[in-house]
Design a protein around this motif. Structure first.
Motif, short mmCIF file in Angstrom:
data_model
loop_
_atom_site.label_atom_id
_atom_site.label_comp_id
_atom_site.label_asym_id
_atom_site.label_seq_id
_atom_site.Cartn_x
_atom_site.Cartn_y
_atom_site.Cartn_z
N CYS A 333 -121.63 -101.75 -13.73
CA CYS A 333 -122.49 -101.08 -12.76
C CYS A 333 -121.83 -101.04 -11.37
CB CYS A 333 -123.83 -101.79 -12.65
SG CYS A 333 -124.86 -101.70 -14.14
N LEU A 334 -121.22 -102.12 -10.99
CA LEU A 334 -120.60 -102.22 -9.67
C LEU A 334 -119.39 -101.31 -9.51
CD1 LEU A 334 -120.90 -106.07 -9.40
CD2 LEU A 334 -121.78 -104.51 -7.65
N GLY A 335 -118.72 -100.99 -10.63
CA GLY A 335 -117.43 -100.32 -10.54
C GLY A 335 -117.44 -98.82 -10.69
N CYS A 336 -118.62 -98.21 -10.85
CA CYS A 336 -118.65 -96.75 -11.05
C CYS A 336 -118.14 -96.01 -9.81
CB CYS A 336 -120.07 -96.30 -11.38
SG CYS A 336 -120.62 -96.85 -13.00
N TYR A 337 -117.64 -94.81 -10.02
CA TYR A 337 -117.02 -94.04 -8.94
C TYR A 337 -117.96 -93.84 -7.76
CZ TYR A 337 -114.65 -90.28 -6.43
OH TYR A 337 -114.05 -89.52 -5.46
N THR A 338 -119.22 -93.52 -8.03
CA THR A 338 -120.16 -93.26 -6.94
C THR A 338 -120.51 -94.51 -6.17
OG1 THR A 338 -121.90 -93.38 -8.63
CG2 THR A 338 -121.23 -91.18 -7.89
N ASN A 339 -120.10 -95.68 -6.66
CA ASN A 339 -120.35 -96.92 -5.93
C ASN A 339 -119.12 -97.38 -5.14
OD1 ASN A 339 -122.62 -98.72 -5.56
ND2 ASN A 339 -121.37 -100.33 -6.46
N ARG A 340 -118.07 -96.57 -5.12
CA ARG A 340 -116.86 -96.89 -4.36
C ARG A 340 -116.96 -96.31 -2.97
NH1 ARG A 340 -112.26 -98.03 -7.97
NH2 ARG A 340 -110.84 -97.33 -6.37
N ASN A 341 -116.38 -97.00 -1.99
CA ASN A 341 -116.41 -96.47 -0.63
C ASN A 341 -115.38 -95.35 -0.46
OD1 ASN A 341 -113.94 -97.75 -0.35
ND2 ASN A 341 -114.66 -99.33 1.05
N LEU A 342 -115.42 -94.69 0.70
CA LEU A 342 -114.57 -93.52 0.91
C LEU A 342 -113.08 -93.86 0.86
CD1 LEU A 342 -114.68 -90.49 1.38
CD2 LEU A 342 -114.80 -90.93 3.84
N PRO A 343 -112.61 -94.93 1.51
CA PRO A 343 -111.19 -95.27 1.37
C PRO A 343 -110.78 -95.51 -0.08
CG PRO A 343 -112.14 -96.45 3.23
CD PRO A 343 -113.28 -95.81 2.50
N GLY A 344 -111.66 -96.13 -0.86
CA GLY A 344 -111.35 -96.37 -2.27
C GLY A 344 -111.23 -95.07 -3.06
N ARG A 345 -112.07 -94.10 -2.73
CA ARG A 345 -112.00 -92.81 -3.41
C ARG A 345 -110.71 -92.08 -3.05
NH1 ARG A 345 -118.14 -90.22 -3.48
NH2 ARG A 345 -119.26 -92.19 -3.77
N ILE A 346 -110.34 -92.15 -1.78
CA ILE A 346 -109.09 -91.50 -1.35
C ILE A 346 -107.90 -92.14 -2.04
CG2 ILE A 346 -107.57 -91.11 0.63
CD1 ILE A 346 -110.14 -90.84 2.35
N ASP A 347 -107.89 -93.47 -2.11
CA ASP A 347 -106.79 -94.17 -2.80
C ASP A 347 -106.70 -93.72 -4.26
OD1 ASP A 347 -106.16 -95.57 -0.51
OD2 ASP A 347 -107.25 -97.39 -1.10
N LEU A 348 -107.84 -93.56 -4.91
CA LEU A 348 -107.85 -93.14 -6.31
C LEU A 348 -107.27 -91.73 -6.44
CD1 LEU A 348 -108.81 -94.07 -9.16
CD2 LEU A 348 -110.89 -92.76 -8.73
N LEU A 349 -107.67 -90.83 -5.55
CA LEU A 349 -107.13 -89.46 -5.60
C LEU A 349 -105.62 -89.46 -5.38
CD1 LEU A 349 -109.90 -87.58 -3.61
CD2 LEU A 349 -109.28 -87.16 -6.00
N ALA A 350 -105.16 -90.27 -4.43
CA ALA A 350 -103.73 -90.34 -4.16
C ALA A 350 -102.98 -90.88 -5.38
CB ALA A 350 -103.47 -91.23 -2.95
N GLN A 351 -103.56 -91.87 -6.04
CA GLN A 351 -102.95 -92.41 -7.26
C GLN A 351 -102.86 -91.33 -8.34
OE1 GLN A 351 -105.08 -95.73 -9.05
NE2 GLN A 351 -104.16 -95.30 -11.04
N TYR A 352 -103.92 -90.57 -8.52
CA TYR A 352 -103.91 -89.52 -9.53
C TYR A 352 -102.89 -88.43 -9.20
CZ TYR A 352 -108.26 -91.35 -11.59
OH TYR A 352 -109.20 -92.13 -12.21
N MET A 353 -102.77 -88.08 -7.94
CA MET A 353 -101.79 -87.07 -7.54
C MET A 353 -100.38 -87.50 -7.94
SD MET A 353 -103.20 -84.40 -6.00
CE MET A 353 -101.89 -83.73 -5.00
N GLU A 354 -100.08 -88.76 -7.75
CA GLU A 354 -98.74 -89.28 -8.06
C GLU A 354 -98.57 -89.49 -9.57
OE1 GLU A 354 -96.40 -89.39 -6.02
OE2 GLU A 354 -97.13 -89.81 -4.00
#
Length: 431
Positions: A333-354
Motif C-alpha cells: 500500500c505504501l509503495g504505489c506510484y500515486t503515494n510517491r512524492n514528486l521528486p520520487g516520480r521524477i527519479d523514476l521517469l529519469a530511470q526509465y528514460m535511461e
C-alpha cells in the motif's frame, strides 16, 4: 470498387484467459445475492485483494467499472447524469461515471445488475478523491466503511514506523470488520498462500514489462501494458488464474522476443519501431483504440509508463511476502506510484528514460485527475534538463469523451515526432 477488409487479429491464449476472468468476476458479482455472498467495494491502488479473498467476498472495483464502461463508450451519458445531479465538471470522471451508473440503475459494464456493497474498503494511497468518492458511496448505500489510512511518502521513503502503523490498522480495524461482515474467521495461512501466488505472478509480470528494454520491444508498455496489469492490479491478484495468465503471457512475449517481433496492436503486428517513448499519466479510455493508433501508425512504441505502476512498482523490487504477510500488505500500500512524492516520480521517469533507451518523454495530462496531473509540467522540464531528450505534453481525460480532441492530439504528436527526428539528425551531424 473492391474494398479490402482487414482480417480479425487472432487472440492469444492470455487475451482469452483475461477476458474469461473479467467475465467471471462480473458473473460472480451478479449472482452474489443469490449465492449468499457478501460484497466489498475497493479501489485499485493499494488494494488488499489477497486479504479480501480470505473472507470469500466478491470484489467490486468502481474504477474498473468506469474504465470498462468508458471503453464501451457509455460513460458520456453517465457523466452528464451525475452533473445534472450537481457534480462539478472538474470532479474526477471516474467518480461521475460511477455515480451516474448508480443513478441509472447500477447496471454494470456487462449489462447485469451490480449488487450493493456490504463494505466499502478504502486503502488510501495518495489520491484524496478516493476518500470523497467513498463518502458519496457511503451516503448512497448506507453500508459500513473500513478506512485503512496509508501515510504519504512525503520524504520519499517507507519507514518501519509507517509499516507498523498500517499493520496495526489491519489487525485492529480492517480484519475484525471483514470477519464480522463475512462471517468467516481470518486464517493467516490462507493469506500466506494467496501472497505466495501473488509473488510468483509478479515475477512473470516484471519479466514481461522489462522485455521492452529489447530492440525492438516485443510489447507496448502503455497501451498494451494496461491489459497486462489487469489481473495483478484488480480482483485476481493472489489467484491461480492470475498465475496462469502471467505464465501464458510470459511464454507469448518470449516467443515474440525470440522472433524479433514488435508489439501486437489492434491492427495486428506492428511493422517497425521508429520511436521509443516513456509516457507519464493514464490513457484516455473512451477513444482508446483511436489514441493507440496515432502511435503505432507512426512506429511509436511506449517502452515504459508510470500508469502501469499505479497498482504497484514491482519492477523496483517489491514482492508480496508470505513470510511477513501483514507487513507485506502494508509495504505494498505504501509503495504505489500515486503515494510517491514528486521528486520520487521524477527519479523514476529519469530511470526509465535511461534503462529503456527512450527517445523522449510524453505526458498525457488528464483534466480531472489531480493525483497525476499536479506537477507534470515540472516533471517535463526536469526530465529535459537531466536527460537532454525532448519531452511533450498532450491533454485528454479518463472517461469523458468531451475532452478528447483527436485532431489536436494527432497534430501535437506529429510535431513531437518531428522534434525527435530533428534532435537525432542534429546529434548525428555533431558526431
Amino acid at each position: 470498387m473492391n474494398t479490402k477488409v482487414a482480417a480479425p487479429v487472432a487472440k492469444d491464449a492470455s487475451m482469452l484467459k483475461q477476458k474469461a476472468m473479467i467475465a467471471g468476476n462480473y458473473a460472480k458479482l451478479g449472482s452474489a445475492r443469490a449465492d449468499g455472498r457478501k460484497v466489498v467495494s475497493t479501489f485499485v491502488p493499494g488494494n488488499l485483494n489477497e486479504l479480501i479473498m480470505c473472507f470469500d467476498l466478491a470484489n467490486n472495483l468502481p474504477e474498473i467499472n468506469a474504465i470498462q464502461n468508458g471503453m464501451r463508450k457509455r460513460t458520456g451519458g453517465l457523466i452528464m447524469e451525475a452533473e445534472k445531479r450537481g457534480h462539478s465538471e472538474d470532479v474526477c470522471t471516474y467518480v461521475k461515471a460511477d455515480l451516474g451508473m448508480i443513478a441509472k440503475g447500477n447496471l454494470g459494464p456487462d449489462g447485469e445488475q451490480l449488487p450493493d456493497p456490504d463494505l466499502l474498503l478504502l486503502s488510501y494511497t495518495g489520491c484524496f478523491t478516493f476518500m470523497k468518492w467513498f463518502e458519496l458511496l457511503r451516503d448512497q448505500y448506507k453500508c459500513e466503511t473500513a478506512m485503512l489510512h496509508v501515510p504519504y511518502q512525503g520524504d520519499g521513503r517507507i519507514t518501519a514506523n509507517m509499516i507498523s502503523y498500517v499493520v496495526r490498522q489491519l489487525r485492529e480495524e480492517v480484519i475484525p470488520k471483514l470477519e464480522r461482515i463475512s462471517g468467516v474467521r481470518f486464517d493467516i495461512d490462507r493469506l500466506r498462500e494467496n501472497l505466495a501466488r501473488s509473488a510468483r505472478a509478479e515475477e512473470d509480470f516484471v519479466w514481461v514489462m522489462e522485455s521492452a528494454k529489447s530492440k525492438p520491444s516485443p510489447i507496448d508498455a502503455y497501451f498494451g501494458g494496461v491489459y497486462y496489469i489487469g489481473p495483478i492490479f484488480t480482483a485476481f491478484r493472489g489467484t491461480a488464474d492470475a498465475e496462469e495468465y502471467y505464465r501464458l503471457l510470459r511464454a507469448e512475449i518470449a516467443e515474440r522476443l525470440a522472433n524479433g517481433q514488435g508489439p501486437v496492436t489492434p491492427s495486428g503486428d506492428m511493422a517497425s519501431e521508429r520511436y521509443r517513448l516513456v509516457v507519464e499519466g493514464p490513457p484516455n479510455w473512451t477513444s482508446f483504440r483511436d489514441f493507440w493508433k496515432m502511435f503505432y501508425d507512426e512506429g511509436a512504441v511506449v517502452v515504459a509508463s508510470t500508469y502501469t505502476k499505479v497498482g504497484g512498482l514491482y519492477d523496483q523490487g517489491f514482492r508480496h511476502d508470505p513470510d511477513h504477510p501483514l507487513e507485506s500488505l502494508a509495504e505494498y500500500c505504501l509503495g504505489c506510484y500515486t503515494n510517491r512524492n514528486l521528486p520520487g516520480r521524477i527519479d523514476l521517469l529519469a530511470q526509465y528514460m535511461e534503462d529503456y533507451q527512450a527517445d523522449g518523454l510524453l505526458i498525457n495530462s488528464i483534466k480531472s485527475c489531480n493525483s497525476f496531473s499536479a506537477g507534470q509540467l515540472l516533471m517535463l522540464r526536469e526530465i529535459e534538463r537531466r536527460i537532454g531528450k525532448p519531452a511533450a505534453f498532450i491533454e485528454s481525460d479518463l472517461v469523458d469523451p468531451r475532452y478528447f480532441s483527436g485532431a489536436n492530439i494527432r497534430n501535437r504528436l506529429e510535431s513531437y515526432f518531428q522534434m525527435i527526428d530533428q534532435r537525432r539528425n542534429g546529434a548525428a551531424r555533431a558526431a
